[in-house]
Design an enzyme around this catalytic site. Structure first.
Site, short mmCIF file in Angstrom:
data_model
loop_
_atom_site.label_atom_id
_atom_site.label_comp_id
_atom_site.label_asym_id
_atom_site.label_seq_id
_atom_site.Cartn_x
_atom_site.Cartn_y
_atom_site.Cartn_z
N HIS A 273 35.91 58.41 4.33
CA HIS A 273 36.11 57.01 4.71
C HIS A 273 35.61 56.10 3.59
O HIS A 273 34.63 56.42 2.91
CB HIS A 273 35.37 56.68 6.00
CG HIS A 273 35.78 55.39 6.63
ND1 HIS A 273 35.22 54.19 6.27
CD2 HIS A 273 36.71 55.10 7.58
CE1 HIS A 273 35.77 53.21 6.99
NE2 HIS A 273 36.69 53.75 7.77
N ASP B 169 40.51 58.49 12.32
CA ASP B 169 41.97 58.64 12.31
C ASP B 169 42.39 60.08 12.59
O ASP B 169 43.44 60.32 13.20
CB ASP B 169 42.54 58.19 10.96
CG ASP B 169 42.28 56.73 10.68
OD1 ASP B 169 42.62 55.91 11.54
OD2 ASP B 169 41.74 56.41 9.61
#
Length: 432
Positions: free
Chosen positions: A310, A367
């Site tokens: 991330h 995600d």
């Protein structure tokens, strides 16, 4: 927040000194105030992607990427997911505080009251091709709301914006469901008074006159949690787009439509779709998770493993920890074998045992799990980003409203470092 007016000094190449303030926020993080830099020195700062630039002062969301902390208006994301539903979190972000029982009930009633779309908007949906991308429809229809529900200048500005906010929170859910129905050539299902916010959405998506559909309570709770996890994430790409467009004094509908367009990109809201595309390719081409892991580790291979790592979090994404448990609950309700789910779980297990990923903090992110969960709930990949937009909507609205009350209130206008030609003469056409 505190301000040390002489907290920093910049020494320029010509020997001049620029003294400026250091701002310390409520969490102890420091910022150098450069608002007068160009005016006083002629210099600007160069910061591609704005990774070191604070574009605003905000009280909505706090992230600590090193410690894996995410809070909405001071409340930890873990507690909000456990103790609240999406309506309460939307109220928190937009209004600034968590509602009590009576306020929660009134808010639900208000959202239900404004959930129907103008009948003529249905004609817009019918005009879209069946293969039109849902995010294209969503952004266009959100912008179109301003034509059907224009702001009323003779009303109190605060009352007017409150009405606009409520309409948008409620109607965007209906737009999203209608978009799915249009894709599948199905007649539209209107929202029902006896369903909650999330149950209504699932019913509008999947009910038909020839099935006996009732929203699964596990899926309703899962959707609540997924929307909460996506409700805000500080100054990300789409939120910054909403604030930037709002700074021009564009209306809320136009600003949120801009947020939808920004979210559409594969590097932002489309990330969970990329995860499912990767898993589908692995299933179709019989690629083993071990092969994918090795490719991801090969510095000479351009392949990038979707759903891991991330931009902000340097440890496990706090949303991913919640989403992982949620994925397991939803998968437990799935009564059919699904090779994509099996591949995803094997891939996750291998990555979490591999020193290469652990040393680089490449943990599965939110995600990775949300894509799997949506898939297990029967939601098609093309709708993933639409649901992301539904969740992020309260955050977008909160940031838009925060800018409206910001005393600074300047239109967003970044500078640039110019690398083009210096002055050139325009030759007559016959001499070129």
């Amino acid at each position: 927040m505190t301000v040390n007016k002489n907290g920093a000094k910049i020494i320029l190449e010509d020997g001049r000194e620029y003294s400026t303030s250091v701002i310390t926020d409520n969490m102890g993080e420091k910022s150098i105030d450069i608002t007068g830099l160009r005016k006083e020195t002629g210099y600007i700062t160069y910061d591609p992607g704005f990774v070191n630039t604070g574009s605003c002062i905000s009280s909505i969301c706090y992230i600590d990427g090193e410690k894996g902390i995410l809070r909405y208006r001071g409340y930890p994301i873990e507690e909000l997911v456990e103790r609240c539903d999406f309506i309460e979190v939307a109220h928190l972000l937009v209004k600034g505080y968590l509602p009590n029982v009576e306020e929660r009930s009134k808010y639900q009633e208000l959202l239900n009251k404004h959930s129907l779309l103008h009948v003529n908007m249905k004609e817009f949906f019918r005009a879209y091709p069946a293969d039109a991308h849902p995010m294209g429809i969503l952004s266009a229809m959100v912008a179109s709301l301003s034509a059907f529900y224009p702001e009323m200048e003779d009303r109190d500005p605060e009352e007017n914006i409150d009405l606009t906010v409520t309409r948008l929170l409620s109607k965007m859910r209906t737009i999203a469901a209608y978009t799915y129905r249009q894709m599948n050539g199905m007649e539209y299902v209107d929202p029902q008074y006896n369903f909650t916010y999330c149950a209504n959405f699932l019913n509008m998506m999947f009910f038909s006159s020839v099935n006996n559909y009732t929203p699964d309570p596990v899926h309703v709770r899962a959707l609540n949690e997924l929307l909460i996890l996506h409700a805000d994430h500080e100054q990300n790409c789409s939120t910054s787009a909403v604030r930037l467009v709002g700074s021009s004094e564009a209306n809320l509908y136009a600003s949120v439509a801009a947020g939808c367009c920004a979210l559409w990109g594969s590097k932002h809201g489309g990330a969970n779709q990329a995860v499912m595309d990767m898993l589908t390719k692995m299933a179709n081409e019989k690629i083993k998770p071990k092969e994918i892991i090795e490719r991801a580790k090969d510095k000479n291979d351009p392949f990038r493993l979707s759903g891991f790592g991330h931009r902000v979090y340097k440890t496990f994404d706090p949303r991913a920890k919640i989403a992982k448990k949620l994925t397991q609950k939803v998968i437990a309700t799935t009564k059919r074998a699904d090779p994509l789910l099996d591949i995803a779980m094997e891939l996750e297990e291998m990555a979490l045992r591999d020193d290469y990923f652990l040393e680089r903090n490449l943990y599965p992110n939110v995600d990775f799990y949300t894509g799997i969960t949506f898939h297990a709930m029967g939601i098609p990949v093309s709708m993933f980003t639409v649901l992301f937009a539904m969740g992020r909507l309260p955050g977008w609205i909160a940031h838009y409203l925060e800018w409206k009350h910001d005393p600074y209130q300047k239109i967003g206008r970044p500078r640039q470092v110019y690398t083009g030609s210096s002055e050139r003469e325009v030759l007559p056409l016959y001499e070129r």
